[in-house]
Write a protein that holds these residues in place. Sequence first.
Motif, PDB file in Angstrom:
ATOM      1  N   VAL A 127      36.252  -8.032 -42.585  1.00 16.99           N
ATOM      2  CA  VAL A 127      34.817  -8.246 -42.762  1.00 16.99           C
ATOM      3  C   VAL A 127      34.065  -7.868 -41.491  1.00 16.99           C
ATOM      4  O   VAL A 127      32.959  -7.316 -41.550  1.00 16.99           O
ATOM      5  CB  VAL A 127      34.542  -9.700 -43.166  1.00 16.99           C
ATOM      6  CG1 VAL A 127      33.043  -9.971 -43.238  1.00 16.99           C
ATOM      7  CG2 VAL A 127      35.193 -10.004 -44.518  1.00 16.99           C
ATOM      8  N   ARG A 128      34.656  -8.139 -40.341  1.00 16.26           N
ATOM      9  CA  ARG A 128      34.016  -7.735 -39.086  1.00 16.26           C
ATOM     10  C   ARG A 128      33.826  -6.224 -39.034  1.00 16.26           C
ATOM     11  O   ARG A 128      32.778  -5.723 -38.602  1.00 16.26           O
ATOM     12  CB  ARG A 128      34.877  -8.203 -37.912  1.00 16.26           C
ATOM     13  CG  ARG A 128      34.381  -7.727 -36.551  1.00 16.26           C
ATOM     14  CD  ARG A 128      35.362  -8.099 -35.467  1.00 16.26           C
ATOM     15  NE  ARG A 128      35.139  -7.363 -34.235  1.00 16.26           N
ATOM     16  CZ  ARG A 128      36.032  -7.206 -33.285  1.00 16.26           C
ATOM     17  NH1 ARG A 128      37.241  -7.756 -33.411  1.00 16.26           N
ATOM     18  NH2 ARG A 128      35.758  -6.517 -32.205  1.00 16.26           N
ATOM     19  N   PHE A 129      34.825  -5.472 -39.471  1.00 13.47           N
ATOM     20  CA  PHE A 129      34.731  -4.017 -39.511  1.00 13.47           C
ATOM     21  C   PHE A 129      33.548  -3.586 -40.377  1.00 13.47           C
ATOM     22  O   PHE A 129      32.725  -2.761 -39.978  1.00 13.47           O
ATOM     23  CB  PHE A 129      36.042  -3.443 -40.055  1.00 13.47           C
ATOM     24  CG  PHE A 129      36.017  -1.960 -40.293  1.00 13.47           C
ATOM     25  CD1 PHE A 129      36.059  -1.075 -39.235  1.00 13.47           C
ATOM     26  CD2 PHE A 129      35.968  -1.443 -41.586  1.00 13.47           C
ATOM     27  CE1 PHE A 129      36.029   0.304 -39.446  1.00 13.47           C
ATOM     28  CE2 PHE A 129      35.946  -0.076 -41.812  1.00 13.47           C
ATOM     29  CZ  PHE A 129      35.978   0.798 -40.739  1.00 13.47           C
ATOM     30  N   VAL A 150      33.956   0.068 -50.013  1.00 10.40           N
ATOM     31  CA  VAL A 150      33.099  -1.107 -49.814  1.00 10.40           C
ATOM     32  C   VAL A 150      31.859  -0.723 -49.006  1.00 10.40           C
ATOM     33  O   VAL A 150      30.740  -1.136 -49.325  1.00 10.40           O
ATOM     34  CB  VAL A 150      33.872  -2.242 -49.117  1.00 10.40           C
ATOM     35  CG1 VAL A 150      32.943  -3.413 -48.829  1.00 10.40           C
ATOM     36  CG2 VAL A 150      35.045  -2.705 -49.971  1.00 10.40           C
ATOM     37  N   LEU A 151      32.049   0.082 -47.975  1.00  6.97           N
ATOM     38  CA  LEU A 151      30.909   0.504 -47.157  1.00  6.97           C
ATOM     39  C   LEU A 151      29.946   1.390 -47.959  1.00  6.97           C
ATOM     40  O   LEU A 151      28.720   1.258 -47.823  1.00  6.97           O
ATOM     41  CB  LEU A 151      31.394   1.254 -45.913  1.00  6.97           C
ATOM     42  CG  LEU A 151      31.978   0.370 -44.802  1.00  6.97           C
ATOM     43  CD1 LEU A 151      32.690   1.229 -43.766  1.00  6.97           C
ATOM     44  CD2 LEU A 151      30.883  -0.466 -44.134  1.00  6.97           C
ATOM     45  N   MET A 152      30.464   2.271 -48.782  1.00  6.59           N
ATOM     46  CA  MET A 152      29.598   3.107 -49.619  1.00  6.59           C
ATOM     47  C   MET A 152      28.799   2.224 -50.583  1.00  6.59           C
ATOM     48  O   MET A 152      27.615   2.461 -50.832  1.00  6.59           O
ATOM     49  CB  MET A 152      30.429   4.131 -50.386  1.00  6.59           C
ATOM     50  CG  MET A 152      31.012   5.216 -49.510  1.00  6.59           C
ATOM     51  SD  MET A 152      32.088   6.363 -50.422  1.00  6.59           S
ATOM     52  CE  MET A 152      30.912   7.175 -51.508  1.00  6.59           C
ATOM     53  N   ARG A 153      29.462   1.219 -51.127  1.00  2.00           N
ATOM     54  CA  ARG A 153      28.772   0.294 -52.026  1.00  2.00           C
ATOM     55  C   ARG A 153      27.655  -0.441 -51.270  1.00  2.00           C
ATOM     56  O   ARG A 153      26.552  -0.633 -51.793  1.00  2.00           O
ATOM     57  CB  ARG A 153      29.776  -0.702 -52.601  1.00  2.00           C
ATOM     58  CG  ARG A 153      29.206  -1.664 -53.616  1.00  2.00           C
ATOM     59  CD  ARG A 153      30.285  -2.589 -54.158  1.00  2.00           C
ATOM     60  NE  ARG A 153      29.739  -3.459 -55.185  1.00  2.00           N
ATOM     61  CZ  ARG A 153      29.070  -4.578 -54.950  1.00  2.00           C
ATOM     62  NH1 ARG A 153      28.879  -4.963 -53.696  1.00  2.00           N
ATOM     63  NH2 ARG A 153      28.600  -5.305 -55.941  1.00  2.00           N
ATOM     64  N   ARG A 154      27.965  -0.848 -50.032  1.00  2.00           N
ATOM     65  CA  ARG A 154      26.945  -1.548 -49.231  1.00  2.00           C
ATOM     66  C   ARG A 154      25.767  -0.632 -48.905  1.00  2.00           C
ATOM     67  O   ARG A 154      24.615  -1.059 -48.913  1.00  2.00           O
ATOM     68  CB  ARG A 154      27.572  -2.080 -47.938  1.00  2.00           C
ATOM     69  CG  ARG A 154      28.451  -3.294 -48.128  1.00  2.00           C
ATOM     70  CD  ARG A 154      28.691  -3.962 -46.784  1.00  2.00           C
ATOM     71  NE  ARG A 154      29.485  -5.171 -46.890  1.00  2.00           N
ATOM     72  CZ  ARG A 154      29.629  -6.036 -45.904  1.00  2.00           C
ATOM     73  NH1 ARG A 154      29.042  -5.816 -44.730  1.00  2.00           N
ATOM     74  NH2 ARG A 154      30.371  -7.118 -46.044  1.00  2.00           N
ATOM     75  N   TRP A 155      26.060   0.643 -48.611  1.00  2.00           N
ATOM     76  CA  TRP A 155      24.973   1.577 -48.312  1.00  2.00           C
ATOM     77  C   TRP A 155      24.062   1.734 -49.536  1.00  2.00           C
ATOM     78  O   TRP A 155      22.835   1.666 -49.429  1.00  2.00           O
ATOM     79  CB  TRP A 155      25.525   2.942 -47.897  1.00  2.00           C
ATOM     80  CG  TRP A 155      24.434   3.943 -47.639  1.00  2.00           C
ATOM     81  CD1 TRP A 155      23.777   4.719 -48.564  1.00  2.00           C
ATOM     82  CD2 TRP A 155      23.837   4.259 -46.372  1.00  2.00           C
ATOM     83  NE1 TRP A 155      22.822   5.491 -47.957  1.00  2.00           N
ATOM     84  CE2 TRP A 155      22.835   5.239 -46.622  1.00  2.00           C
ATOM     85  CE3 TRP A 155      24.056   3.822 -45.064  1.00  2.00           C
ATOM     86  CZ2 TRP A 155      22.053   5.772 -45.586  1.00  2.00           C
ATOM     87  CZ3 TRP A 155      23.277   4.371 -44.043  1.00  2.00           C
ATOM     88  CH2 TRP A 155      22.293   5.321 -44.308  1.00  2.00           C
ATOM     89  N   THR A 190      30.047  -4.727 -38.821  1.00  2.00           N
ATOM     90  CA  THR A 190      29.667  -3.982 -37.619  1.00  2.00           C
ATOM     91  C   THR A 190      29.078  -2.628 -37.980  1.00  2.00           C
ATOM     92  O   THR A 190      28.075  -2.186 -37.405  1.00  2.00           O
ATOM     93  CB  THR A 190      30.888  -3.794 -36.701  1.00  2.00           C
ATOM     94  OG1 THR A 190      31.415  -5.076 -36.338  1.00  2.00           O
ATOM     95  CG2 THR A 190      30.514  -3.027 -35.445  1.00  2.00           C
ATOM     96  N   ILE A 191      29.660  -1.967 -38.954  1.00  2.00           N
ATOM     97  CA  ILE A 191      29.164  -0.650 -39.355  1.00  2.00           C
ATOM     98  C   ILE A 191      27.878  -0.781 -40.168  1.00  2.00           C
ATOM     99  O   ILE A 191      26.916  -0.037 -39.956  1.00  2.00           O
ATOM    100  CB  ILE A 191      30.258   0.099 -40.141  1.00  2.00           C
ATOM    101  CG1 ILE A 191      31.426   0.411 -39.195  1.00  2.00           C
ATOM    102  CG2 ILE A 191      29.705   1.376 -40.766  1.00  2.00           C
ATOM    103  CD1 ILE A 191      32.671   0.882 -39.876  1.00  2.00           C
ATOM    104  N   SER A 198      32.269   3.692 -32.138  1.00  2.00           N
ATOM    105  CA  SER A 198      32.154   4.629 -33.258  1.00  2.00           C
ATOM    106  C   SER A 198      31.360   4.097 -34.440  1.00  2.00           C
ATOM    107  O   SER A 198      31.207   4.789 -35.443  1.00  2.00           O
ATOM    108  CB  SER A 198      33.565   5.007 -33.748  1.00  2.00           C
ATOM    109  OG  SER A 198      34.251   3.851 -34.211  1.00  2.00           O
ATOM    110  N   ALA A 199      30.824   2.881 -34.344  1.00  2.00           N
ATOM    111  CA  ALA A 199      30.163   2.260 -35.502  1.00  2.00           C
ATOM    112  C   ALA A 199      29.022   3.119 -36.041  1.00  2.00           C
ATOM    113  O   ALA A 199      28.909   3.339 -37.253  1.00  2.00           O
ATOM    114  CB  ALA A 199      29.665   0.860 -35.143  1.00  2.00           C
TER     115      ALA A 199
END
Length: 835
Positions: free
Chosen positions: A705-707, A560-565, A710-711, A523-524
């Motif tokens: 962090v792996r999660f 965190v993912l939104m910040r990374r994007w 990976t995304i 699902s990544a």
Amino acid sequence: MSERATREENVDVVWSGDWVAERLGVGLEGDGELRELLGLALRRNPKRAHLLVSNVLGKHVPQKPSVVYGAGYGLGERVRALLGEEEARRAVVLGYAETATGLGHAVADGLRDAPYLHSTRRPVAGVRQAGGFEEAHSHATSHLLLPEDPALLAQGAEASALVLVDDEFSTGNTVLNTIRALHESHPRDRYVIVALVDMRSPADRDRLTAFAAEIGARVDLVTRSTGTVTLPDGVLARGQALVAAQEAEAEAAADPVPGAAGQAAPVTRVDLAWPAGVPDGGRHGFTPAHRAALEAALPDLAEHIAGALGDDARRGQVLVLGFEELMYAPLRLGTALEQALGADAEVRYSTTTRSPVLAVDDPGYAIRTRLVFPAHDTPADGPGDRYAYNVAGAGFDAVVAVVDSTADTPELYASEGLLARLAAHTGQVLLAVVPSYTPTPVPHPQESAVLPEPLRGPDFSSYAPEDVGWLLQDLSDTELEAPTEEREEAIQSGGAHYAESLPVEYQPSAEYQALFSAALETSAARIARAVGTVTETVLAERGPRPVLVSLARAGTPVGVLMRRWARHRHGLDLPHYAISIVRGRGIDATALRWLAAHHDPADVVFVDGWTGKGAITRELAAAITDFEASGGPAGFDPEIAVLADPGGCVRTYGTREDFLIPSACLNSTVSGLISRTVLRADLVGPNDFHGGKFYRELAGSDVSVRFLDTIAARFDEVAGQVEAEAKELLAADRAPTWEGWAAVERISEEYGIHDVNLVKPGVGETTRVLLRRVPWKILAKRGAGADLTHIRLLAEQRGVPVEEVDDLPYSCVGLIHPRYTRGATGADGKAVKGA
């Protein structure tokens, strides 16, 4: 012989003021060191055409960091000797923006125990102005004083000396304006003026003497060198004409289009582990405690930068380039880098500036080249050009650009921006971002103490410190866990609220961990698309620099993912915090007050993982209304941005499909090792953040962090799809349908539960039921496939039946055991059919 070597040889025999002196008759006279310290240049300025260019300030002329720092530190030692140890300890040092912010800080270091503050031209929301003054001859005149502690300039003023530091003491007007403004409100008995050079005329010297007598205070002067500037009649007009004649040719020669000379250098971001709580400079004050913390961290910071440099740079020439008022942090990084690289490398230091100066490529002129680029810190006085001098053509093998996070904006990365300009003139560009210090807010009237500060990793959570600031208090040493069955009985009987205790953390079996890993890989890309789509929607509708505030803890990985994007696709370094909201109890009001004191509430975007029936959506809207009604700061938008909105409860989402988000499969081990939040009266006071625990002991099982990695690794792959989907969503009708809430009410009645709080729709919420509560049965949409594999495994492990149903708007729904008592389970703790 190289161009650089030739230039350095010429500098040894030609004074860098000859060009101006010969053409305009400007004279510089003084002690033997004066011409070593100063050169001359010209600028467009209606009040003073000439510019004294310091060779040891680190502003316009790249210089060894140790030389720049040593110049200020040595002056500070002289002030300490003048005042005596006791009075030096009580002194306050004030530096001037922008040119002397680093010099003043180094002087304060030389005094050792003195706090430091510098004036600023950057207003900061929520920080009360403690004073201000004008600098008549400067390109930008207004100075603000914004100490975090208003008492810094007032406490014990009559018993402490104020040390004022500027790069040059030319007329004395700026210093007199400062002393006059501060003396009226907080008179002192003693002032010390510090400058690299004293260039006053005899009349200016007499004026200062008269002023000191007028206010009844002692005024001392400490300088490194003394001299005078002689200006012939008509020099201003002739200087302006000379600038006009030279400017077009000089700019064309000195500021080529990036990449015109060949392949532009790579730009690499270096993530500094800046010490928590240490300000980036003296804009709001810098204490001896801050100084000690920074000194301890500098060697590691420098080693981190050194490790990112290429082989040529480690054996060649490296420029550490600061940013306008941000002079001290890059200066100290430069001195530490000198130590780290040793004799093999040649480290230089200078900073960018707001001041436009004519560049003339001549050994007898102080400003040989200039780079022009747009301002990149959203300045209060509007957009404009900024400059870096003597960088182009200097032969640097690498440039380490150091900016604060306020200046880490899209303009920095633009095709005409600073990074692109630097990349055309060096072999490697490193970008180091120092977090902009946000002062502790003025306490809310309801508070009796200063608001707490956010917690950050690695002290709290396994996330990197820049990933998220947790607006929580650390309850890691408090016993809060209770057996699932005991918690369920207490909650349903009304004897306790679910937020007053924690379930025992679920420890996944090897089979379940394998399911998580498989689900993550499968699902990544799907999740990356949803992350990108919701982030682009937020940036389009709530930009340009939204403040992400995730609802702990399910929302935190998404935040965190939104910040990374935003960082990966747009070069944005968005602030991100995690806040507690509790069903039936509302949101953490102390955390909201903290956010309002540090950011504009209108910029705050609340983030969650997914919607179920929309209970938290409604809870947040009600909580914000109550918060404002109680006198809390207004302006927060209660709308939530989510990764998945299968319930049709919000208008900002990445998708409305109900699919497996692997972070829902686990608890703390995919959420930075943080527990769900706790709100209990004996642990959380009226001015405390809600609580949470950091499960350090589970580090061996941590996949947080792996999660993320990976995304994030799939961001580039899905960028095209995200662009199309975001554009389509922005044009669509995204009004909430509340389809999920209607389905929950129907299921609650159909199954005789009569309590919508015991019906948990969606893959994420069903997973939570199986991990944290006492499940009764699981409803699965007929034909649902791999998204429910982990649900079926958990249900099997807990002896919970899975019922296939039609007409379900979700992939699955978890039903908590209604009217639960421990008699409703067997001896093994599994659900009893029909109970």
